[in-house]
Design a protein around this motif. Sequence first.
Motif, PDB file in Angstrom:
ATOM      1  N   SER A 113       0.811  -1.221   0.000  1.00 48.97           N
ATOM      2  CA  SER A 113       0.000   0.000   0.000  1.00 48.97           C
ATOM      3  C   SER A 113       0.847   1.275   0.000  1.00 48.97           C
ATOM      4  CB  SER A 113      -0.902   0.024   1.225  1.00 48.97           C
ATOM      5  OG  SER A 113      -1.813  -1.041   1.135  1.00 48.97           O
ATOM      6  N   TRP A 114       0.197   2.369  -0.281  1.00 49.94           N
ATOM      7  CA  TRP A 114       0.760   3.729  -0.230  1.00 49.94           C
ATOM      8  C   TRP A 114       1.853   3.952  -1.272  1.00 49.94           C
ATOM      9  CZ3 TRP A 114      -2.322   6.422   2.879  1.00 49.94           C
ATOM     10  CH2 TRP A 114      -2.840   5.830   4.034  1.00 49.94           C
ATOM     11  N   ALA A 115       1.853   3.232  -2.374  1.00 51.58           N
ATOM     12  CA  ALA A 115       2.842   3.497  -3.421  1.00 51.58           C
ATOM     13  C   ALA A 115       2.614   4.913  -3.955  1.00 51.58           C
ATOM     14  CB  ALA A 115       2.695   2.478  -4.547  1.00 51.58           C
ATOM     15  N   GLY A 116       3.699   5.671  -4.063  1.00 52.54           N
ATOM     16  CA  GLY A 116       3.606   7.025  -4.619  1.00 52.54           C
ATOM     17  C   GLY A 116       2.796   7.987  -3.765  1.00 52.54           C
ATOM     18  N   GLN A 117       2.776   7.766  -2.454  1.00 51.43           N
ATOM     19  CA  GLN A 117       2.044   8.672  -1.569  1.00 51.43           C
ATOM     20  C   GLN A 117       2.614  10.095  -1.646  1.00 51.43           C
ATOM     21  OE1 GLN A 117       3.051   8.724   2.644  1.00 51.43           O
ATOM     22  NE2 GLN A 117       0.947   8.141   3.055  1.00 51.43           N
ATOM     23  N   ASN A 118       1.744  11.082  -1.775  1.00 47.73           N
ATOM     24  CA  ASN A 118       2.173  12.489  -1.851  1.00 47.73           C
ATOM     25  C   ASN A 118       3.264  12.724  -2.900  1.00 47.73           C
ATOM     26  OD1 ASN A 118       1.198  12.465   1.274  1.00 47.73           O
ATOM     27  ND2 ASN A 118       0.934  14.461   0.335  1.00 47.73           N
ATOM     28  N   MET A 119       3.205  11.961  -3.992  1.00 47.26           N
ATOM     29  CA  MET A 119       4.216  12.078  -5.050  1.00 47.26           C
ATOM     30  C   MET A 119       4.160  13.476  -5.674  1.00 47.26           C
ATOM     31  SD  MET A 119       4.498   9.298  -7.991  1.00 47.26           S
ATOM     32  CE  MET A 119       5.547   9.423  -9.405  1.00 47.26           C
ATOM     33  N   LYS A 120       5.336  14.020  -5.980  1.00 49.53           N
ATOM     34  CA  LYS A 120       5.383  15.376  -6.533  1.00 49.53           C
ATOM     35  C   LYS A 120       5.854  15.391  -7.987  1.00 49.53           C
ATOM     36  CE  LYS A 120       6.119  17.664  -2.100  1.00 49.53           C
ATOM     37  NZ  LYS A 120       5.955  16.499  -1.185  1.00 49.53           N
ATOM     38  N   TRP A 142      -4.974  16.779   3.459  1.00 50.99           N
ATOM     39  CA  TRP A 142      -5.888  17.091   2.371  1.00 50.99           C
ATOM     40  C   TRP A 142      -5.103  17.539   1.132  1.00 50.99           C
ATOM     41  CZ3 TRP A 142      -5.165  19.662   6.886  1.00 50.99           C
ATOM     42  CH2 TRP A 142      -4.577  20.930   6.784  1.00 50.99           C
ATOM     43  N   ARG A 143      -3.789  17.296   1.148  1.00 47.28           N
ATOM     44  CA  ARG A 143      -2.937  17.662   0.024  1.00 47.28           C
ATOM     45  C   ARG A 143      -2.251  16.392  -0.462  1.00 47.28           C
ATOM     46  NH1 ARG A 143      -1.110  22.120   4.233  1.00 47.28           N
ATOM     47  NH2 ARG A 143      -1.311  20.199   5.413  1.00 47.28           N
ATOM     48  N   GLY A 144      -2.762  15.818  -1.556  1.00 44.19           N
ATOM     49  CA  GLY A 144      -2.263  14.521  -2.007  1.00 44.19           C
ATOM     50  C   GLY A 144      -1.216  14.626  -3.095  1.00 44.19           C
ATOM     51  N   MET A 145      -1.231  13.638  -3.995  1.00 40.56           N
ATOM     52  CA  MET A 145      -0.262  13.590  -5.093  1.00 40.56           C
ATOM     53  C   MET A 145      -0.354  14.865  -5.925  1.00 40.56           C
ATOM     54  SD  MET A 145      -0.120  10.637  -7.975  1.00 40.56           S
ATOM     55  CE  MET A 145       0.632  10.857  -9.573  1.00 40.56           C
ATOM     56  N   SER A 146       0.785  15.512  -6.165  1.00 38.99           N
ATOM     57  CA  SER A 146       0.731  16.807  -6.854  1.00 38.99           C
ATOM     58  C   SER A 146       1.536  16.815  -8.148  1.00 38.99           C
ATOM     59  CB  SER A 146       1.223  17.909  -5.915  1.00 38.99           C
ATOM     60  OG  SER A 146       2.526  17.622  -5.479  1.00 38.99           O
ATOM     61  N   GLY A 147       1.931  15.648  -8.650  1.00 36.53           N
ATOM     62  CA  GLY A 147       2.648  15.605  -9.922  1.00 36.53           C
ATOM     63  C   GLY A 147       3.232  14.233 -10.156  1.00 36.53           C
ATOM     64  N   GLY A 148       3.754  14.022 -11.373  1.00 40.25           N
ATOM     65  CA  GLY A 148       4.371  12.742 -11.692  1.00 40.25           C
ATOM     66  C   GLY A 148       3.380  11.744 -12.270  1.00 40.25           C
ATOM     67  N   THR A 149       3.907  10.567 -12.556  1.00 40.68           N
ATOM     68  CA  THR A 149       3.094   9.526 -13.193  1.00 40.68           C
ATOM     69  C   THR A 149       3.248   8.212 -12.447  1.00 40.68           C
ATOM     70  OG1 THR A 149       3.522  10.572 -15.314  1.00 40.68           O
ATOM     71  CG2 THR A 149       2.702   8.318 -15.383  1.00 40.68           C
ATOM     72  N   LYS A 166      -2.762  16.720  -9.043  1.00 36.87           N
ATOM     73  CA  LYS A 166      -2.100  16.872 -10.340  1.00 36.87           C
ATOM     74  C   LYS A 166      -1.398  15.565 -10.672  1.00 36.87           C
ATOM     75  CE  LYS A 166       0.248  20.685 -12.662  1.00 36.87           C
ATOM     76  NZ  LYS A 166       1.254  21.730 -12.506  1.00 36.87           N
ATOM     77  N   GLY A 167      -1.074  15.377 -11.948  1.00 34.86           N
ATOM     78  CA  GLY A 167      -0.348  14.174 -12.331  1.00 34.86           C
ATOM     79  C   GLY A 167      -1.274  13.132 -12.936  1.00 34.86           C
ATOM     80  N   LEU A 168      -0.711  11.920 -13.135  1.00 34.14           N
ATOM     81  CA  LEU A 168      -1.456  10.846 -13.813  1.00 34.14           C
ATOM     82  C   LEU A 168      -1.281   9.526 -13.075  1.00 34.14           C
ATOM     83  CD1 LEU A 168      -2.946   9.779 -16.461  1.00 34.14           C
ATOM     84  CD2 LEU A 168      -0.639   9.254 -17.284  1.00 34.14           C
ATOM     85  N   ILE A 169      -2.393   8.826 -12.878  1.00 33.75           N
ATOM     86  CA  ILE A 169      -2.332   7.459 -12.363  1.00 33.75           C
ATOM     87  C   ILE A 169      -3.004   6.571 -13.414  1.00 33.75           C
ATOM     88  CG2 ILE A 169      -3.065   5.856 -10.549  1.00 33.75           C
ATOM     89  CD1 ILE A 169      -3.136   8.187  -8.596  1.00 33.75           C
ATOM     90  N   HIS A 170      -2.291   5.569 -13.880  1.00 30.27           N
ATOM     91  CA  HIS A 170      -2.862   4.662 -14.870  1.00 30.27           C
ATOM     92  C   HIS A 170      -2.805   3.244 -14.318  1.00 30.27           C
ATOM     93  CE1 HIS A 170      -2.904   3.156 -19.332  1.00 30.27           C
ATOM     94  NE2 HIS A 170      -3.876   2.656 -18.599  1.00 30.27           N
ATOM     95  N   ILE A 171      -3.985   2.650 -14.059  1.00 24.81           N
ATOM     96  CA  ILE A 171      -4.048   1.275 -13.551  1.00 24.81           C
ATOM     97  C   ILE A 171      -4.558   0.403 -14.697  1.00 24.81           C
ATOM     98  CG2 ILE A 171      -4.958  -0.236 -11.737  1.00 24.81           C
ATOM     99  CD1 ILE A 171      -3.589   2.147 -10.467  1.00 24.81           C
TER     100      ILE A 171
END
Lengths: 273, 567
Positions: A113-120, A142-149, A166-171
């Motif tokens: 779990s928590w892969a890429g948590q709060n990733m910038k 309340w401030r989560g992933m803000s960038g990256g893929t 912000k950013g992209l998550i592709h599952i």
Amino acid sequence: MKELILTLQKEIIVPVEMDKVLPEVIENMSLEEIKNIELVQGRKRIKVADIFDVELNDIEGEPRIVIKNSSPKLKYIGSKMTKGEIVVEGDAGMYVGAEMKGGKIVVNGNAESWAGQNMKGGELLIKGNAGDYVGSAYRGDWRGMSGGTIIVEGNAGNEIGEFMSKGLIHIKGNVGIMAGIHQNGGIIIIDGDVDVRVGGEMKAGAIVVYGKVEEILPSFKFEGIVENPVIKLSKKDAGTPIAGTFYKFSGDYVYNKPKGQLYISVDSNPDLI
Amino acid sequence: MEYIIKNGIVYDPLNGINGEKMDICVKDGKIVESVSDNAKVIDASGCVVMPGGIDSHSHVAGAKVNVGRIFRPEDSKREIYAKKGLRTGTGFSVPSTYKTGYQYSEMGYTTVIEAAMPPLIARHTHEEFMETPQIDKAAMPLFGNNWMVLEYLKEGDIKACAAFVAWLLKAVKGFAIKIVNPGGTEAWGWGKNVHSLDDPVPYFDITPREIVRGLAEVNELLGLPHSIHVHPNNLGHPGNWETTLETMKCVEGVEAKPRVGERETSYYNTHCQFHSYGGTSWKDFESKAIEIAEYVNKSKHVVIDVGQVTLDETTTMTADGPMEYDLHMTNGLKWANCDVELETGSGVVPFIYSPKGPVYAVQWAIGLELFLNTNTDKVLLTTDHPNAGPFTRYPRVIAWLMSKKYRDEWLYNKVHKWAQQRSHVADADKEYDLYEIAKITRANQAKVLGLSETKGHLGVGAEADIAIYAIDPEEKDGKKIEKAFRYAKYVLKGGEVVVKDGNVVKEVFGDTIYVDVQVGEDLMNEVLKDVGEKFRRYYSVNLENYPVSDEYANSWRVIKIDATDIN
């Protein structure tokens, strides 16, 4: 530049935190110094060489780290990294790529779990399955992933992209409940099926589902059927084209004037409306 | 154990000592005239010696503080305290109990008053006190929305109300009368608020004016060490300065008659910064700090603490339930709300005071303006921890006050230009000296809390709570001032060295202070009948289970008051 190959000697029981071993850290270190980097294991401190066989090579290009025989007990792999590459041969523990700002992590296995948590920024590629909270915020924040893929080639768990801005998550596989909960920007693309409450309390951003959805929350508004749409997240956004025919919804109308967009495949959900 | 603190430059306002080089002798936890040759020498040359700091208004223990800790894991993550030999702790704006104690101690503070204790949940507060090291502490129970108080005051029965207050203070081991948004929190139970001093409370049909005035009279009838401690109506609303002035005026003529201590004021306005707002909305929001300061300066009965905004991300928490709801609607962040049966309520909301926010910049300026324009005998340093900022920022506030250069660096480079335009802080040339700093961080507090017999000064007979800071009295470098006050060179608590070079070297557990007032027996019996009736009919607990029992402190310090003339 340098390539560090860490081979886990044997299965460990108490988790080890790997956030001190980053490409930008090892690039200016000698083999001896790397062997002596202190890692936290439970309530103790150990040295890299205590659990890993360490090999250091000179290579072309950006610094990189390969973790062989990896285990889900290795947490915080690549946490806060800014450059270079980490390749994980095996599974990665919780928080892989948490708060990463740049560079690339490839997990040739599953991630907890928590892969890429709060990733910038940067890129996180998981070839197997991922656990819950992929690309989410730290607990309570309340401030989560803000960038990256983040790309997951298998399935992912619940609450992916929580508070993402912000950013992209592709599952590429299926996901659990509450995908994109509190989403505030960015794009989540799910090739497989999703469980209930997709996009709950989202304020902005977009979620694309190619597979089957269990339900659409009643607080989303049906906007019509669209073909090969271009997702625009703001007026200046050049747009992200996606292929296929989709039901388009806006929401979540538990908030005033929400800007969230849901694209649900018509082919996979012929009876949705 | 004997100590002699040699060659320090001493600031002790209660004894009129302003920067004299002298030695301080300590024996068996007290300050004494002289010590034997066996006394350990603490070399304070080049350092400043002050009494231990006293915080008269800080939210450090109890139910709502803990709600803040629980619902802000992201605040826990932000600051981790792990020093060898000490208990670990976490939390930047709402630190855990041990971290709270250690960090106060590092700054040279030795006494802290918890600002709001719901009587029904007093046990929780005292339990946390038992786990808060390094400092003496006390808690102020909330009275301003208590049904019994509202009913007695409505009937005009000051004596019965006084007896009830005396009973409750003893039952919950409380220290003083705290009033928060008088009538407003009760109105919030009805989904409403009160908006002016003469706005009646639903059902009880009593006005905030009657509550404040009534409790002020009760306070002086009982002769409590501290005065009423008031958070007036309309906190944080533009244009509230008129309510603030009216509230101050409504207790004019109530004379301070403490039966212990040397208090001269009968009204304590807490976090005055939040109550000095002009304008009608956030658009025409402006400072009215000068007007408030002028009134405070000419009024014998008033003293204020500031509640300085420190421009941090923090956690707001108060018994002012409706205000927290307004705040949550403004910033959209998570919100916790609680109703405490017949007594009070509360709310908690995270808050980000960004220096670039125009409103926050003005709030910051208003706080400083209050400091710079109020008579330094009548103003106290607080940040209403954690509401306007965490207590660990006190050193920064001190630096802003002592160095105009440092203040201007923030004013012109870091904060929004509204701070210049909508307040007069840019015009103020005043710079605090260390004597005045000692007043607003220790001496004034000791006096208004009624603890000045043994606390807040360095005279013979005082408790040996002493802070030694490595600072040159002429220092104007903001960063250096900040560092010196953040990490004291030495701190003595009860005559023992507890901090050395900014590190806690000894863990001690201070006393919990409460007030035990004895009123006439017949009157108390009458009031107890009413109390019993209220518990039978409305409370969710039995009266027998309500009082805080003796095991709820590491050590109690009781201030006993004989008021048997009230009958």
